[in-house]
Design an enzyme around this catalytic site. Sequence first.
Site, PDB file in Angstrom:
ATOM      1  N   THR A  44      16.423  -9.336  32.773  1.00 50.82           N
ATOM      2  CA  THR A  44      17.769  -9.344  33.357  1.00 50.82           C
ATOM      3  C   THR A  44      17.866  -8.368  34.524  1.00 50.82           C
ATOM      4  O   THR A  44      18.461  -8.675  35.563  1.00 50.82           O
ATOM      5  CB  THR A  44      18.814  -8.968  32.296  1.00 50.82           C
ATOM      6  OG1 THR A  44      18.654  -9.829  31.175  1.00 50.82           O
ATOM      7  CG2 THR A  44      20.223  -9.114  32.835  1.00 50.82           C
ATOM      8  N   TYR A 107      24.932 -18.507  26.423  1.00 47.05           N
ATOM      9  CA  TYR A 107      25.973 -19.505  26.713  1.00 47.05           C
ATOM     10  C   TYR A 107      26.040 -20.632  25.687  1.00 47.05           C
ATOM     11  O   TYR A 107      27.118 -21.033  25.260  1.00 47.05           O
ATOM     12  CB  TYR A 107      25.802 -20.110  28.123  1.00 47.05           C
ATOM     13  CG  TYR A 107      27.014 -20.879  28.578  1.00 47.05           C
ATOM     14  CD1 TYR A 107      28.145 -20.208  29.029  1.00 47.05           C
ATOM     15  CD2 TYR A 107      27.048 -22.269  28.532  1.00 47.05           C
ATOM     16  CE1 TYR A 107      29.281 -20.916  29.425  1.00 47.05           C
ATOM     17  CE2 TYR A 107      28.169 -22.980  28.921  1.00 47.05           C
ATOM     18  CZ  TYR A 107      29.292 -22.299  29.365  1.00 47.05           C
ATOM     19  OH  TYR A 107      30.407 -22.987  29.743  1.00 47.05           O
ATOM     20  N   TYR A 133      14.937 -10.476  22.146  1.00 45.25           N
ATOM     21  CA  TYR A 133      15.838  -9.620  22.929  1.00 45.25           C
ATOM     22  C   TYR A 133      17.263  -9.951  22.521  1.00 45.25           C
ATOM     23  O   TYR A 133      17.770 -11.024  22.832  1.00 45.25           O
ATOM     24  CB  TYR A 133      15.593  -9.855  24.418  1.00 45.25           C
ATOM     25  CG  TYR A 133      16.470  -9.053  25.359  1.00 45.25           C
ATOM     26  CD1 TYR A 133      17.235  -7.978  24.929  1.00 45.25           C
ATOM     27  CD2 TYR A 133      16.522  -9.386  26.711  1.00 45.25           C
ATOM     28  CE1 TYR A 133      18.036  -7.258  25.807  1.00 45.25           C
ATOM     29  CE2 TYR A 133      17.305  -8.674  27.600  1.00 45.25           C
ATOM     30  CZ  TYR A 133      18.055  -7.606  27.149  1.00 45.25           C
ATOM     31  OH  TYR A 133      18.847  -6.900  28.024  1.00 45.25           O
ATOM     32  N   ARG A 138      25.587 -10.069  26.874  1.00 47.11           N
ATOM     33  CA  ARG A 138      25.126 -11.018  27.891  1.00 47.11           C
ATOM     34  C   ARG A 138      25.057 -12.454  27.352  1.00 47.11           C
ATOM     35  O   ARG A 138      25.233 -13.399  28.098  1.00 47.11           O
ATOM     36  CB  ARG A 138      23.721 -10.621  28.380  1.00 47.11           C
ATOM     37  CG  ARG A 138      23.675  -9.321  29.154  1.00 47.11           C
ATOM     38  CD  ARG A 138      23.788  -9.560  30.633  1.00 47.11           C
ATOM     39  NE  ARG A 138      23.603  -8.327  31.390  1.00 47.11           N
ATOM     40  CZ  ARG A 138      23.680  -8.263  32.710  1.00 47.11           C
ATOM     41  NH1 ARG A 138      23.936  -9.336  33.431  1.00 47.11           N
ATOM     42  NH2 ARG A 138      23.540  -7.115  33.330  1.00 47.11           N
ATOM     43  N   LYS A 161      13.813  -6.150  21.162  1.00 47.99           N
ATOM     44  CA  LYS A 161      14.586  -5.237  21.997  1.00 47.99           C
ATOM     45  C   LYS A 161      16.025  -5.366  21.522  1.00 47.99           C
ATOM     46  O   LYS A 161      16.655  -6.410  21.705  1.00 47.99           O
ATOM     47  CB  LYS A 161      14.457  -5.604  23.477  1.00 47.99           C
ATOM     48  CG  LYS A 161      15.327  -4.753  24.396  1.00 47.99           C
ATOM     49  CD  LYS A 161      15.251  -5.237  25.838  1.00 47.99           C
ATOM     50  CE  LYS A 161      16.183  -4.415  26.740  1.00 47.99           C
ATOM     51  NZ  LYS A 161      16.153  -4.898  28.151  1.00 47.99           N
ATOM     52  N   ILE A 203      13.127  -0.199  26.120  1.00 47.23           N
ATOM     53  CA  ILE A 203      13.010  -0.973  27.356  1.00 47.23           C
ATOM     54  C   ILE A 203      14.230  -0.568  28.154  1.00 47.23           C
ATOM     55  O   ILE A 203      15.359  -0.929  27.837  1.00 47.23           O
ATOM     56  CB  ILE A 203      12.946  -2.485  27.104  1.00 47.23           C
ATOM     57  CG1 ILE A 203      11.676  -2.825  26.314  1.00 47.23           C
ATOM     58  CG2 ILE A 203      12.957  -3.242  28.432  1.00 47.23           C
ATOM     59  CD1 ILE A 203      11.509  -4.296  26.007  1.00 47.23           C
TER      60      ILE A 203
END
Length: 296
Positions: A44, A107, A133, A138, A161, A203
Amino acid sequence: MLTGSIVALVTPFTEQGNVDYGALEELVNWHVEQGTDAIVAMGTTGESPTMSHDEHIMVVSAVCELAAGRIRVIAGNGSNATAEAVYLTERMAHLPLAGYLNVNPYYNKPSMRGLLEHYRACCSASDLPQLLYNVPGRTGADLKPEQVAELAEIPNIVGIKEATGDVDRVAELRTRCGSNFILLSGDDPTGCEFMLAGGNGVISVTANVMPAQMKEMVTAACAGNAERAREIDAQMQSVHAAMFVQANPIPVKWALGCMGKLAPNYRLPMTAPELPQQQHIEQTLKQAGLISAEHE
């Protein structure tokens, strides 16, 4: 091992909007010099959602070539479309990667069955290790520890992550997923406590601007030296906060521009920070000693 101080690397662009490979080379070399353990390319922070598939693969290829075995490279391979994630995974499978970072499909909000099938498909596309992740802010979906444990049964899913900032999850993830499952913080403000609770590294966005300090803090925290880790982390907290005054990677690219590491160019819909945020970032960098007090 996909552990330690891992930077979520930005992607430098020219004023014309192309990838600035010269600046990318300088960033990779800097992270090698500063002791960063690994680079995530095209996550990202690298503005991957704005890149074409060919550009995505070219940037990862370039980072691998520039790294030249001096530092591990992890490739972002996630997408909200399973076919795209599989395609990216297959296209990058020949590269000298340490593994992949696979973001939860965004989404779509898939069911648990959909998630399992998504990750199985991605993992069947390459034998390389993959990190989950989880970043609900997000993706709109939160991978709970019990779901992570189910996904961890897929052979080449080796860790996660975890970017919720919920340090309490570390103990449950460790219990459910076992001692060998890699737990990485994806939330800089809580990363130190995440590792002191049993995590294996970070990260990090902040590692883009403070790589040596992040490496030192991670080393101390993973060794259980809480006093030293918290001392270093306290010195970075204002920078952590400044890196998120607007959506990532807007602030961190502006910061790197102030530090002379790149030209702070973005791909729409990302744009430069507003003037108050610019001033806040620059003042924070001055206070942290990352740029001179005379910087304009």
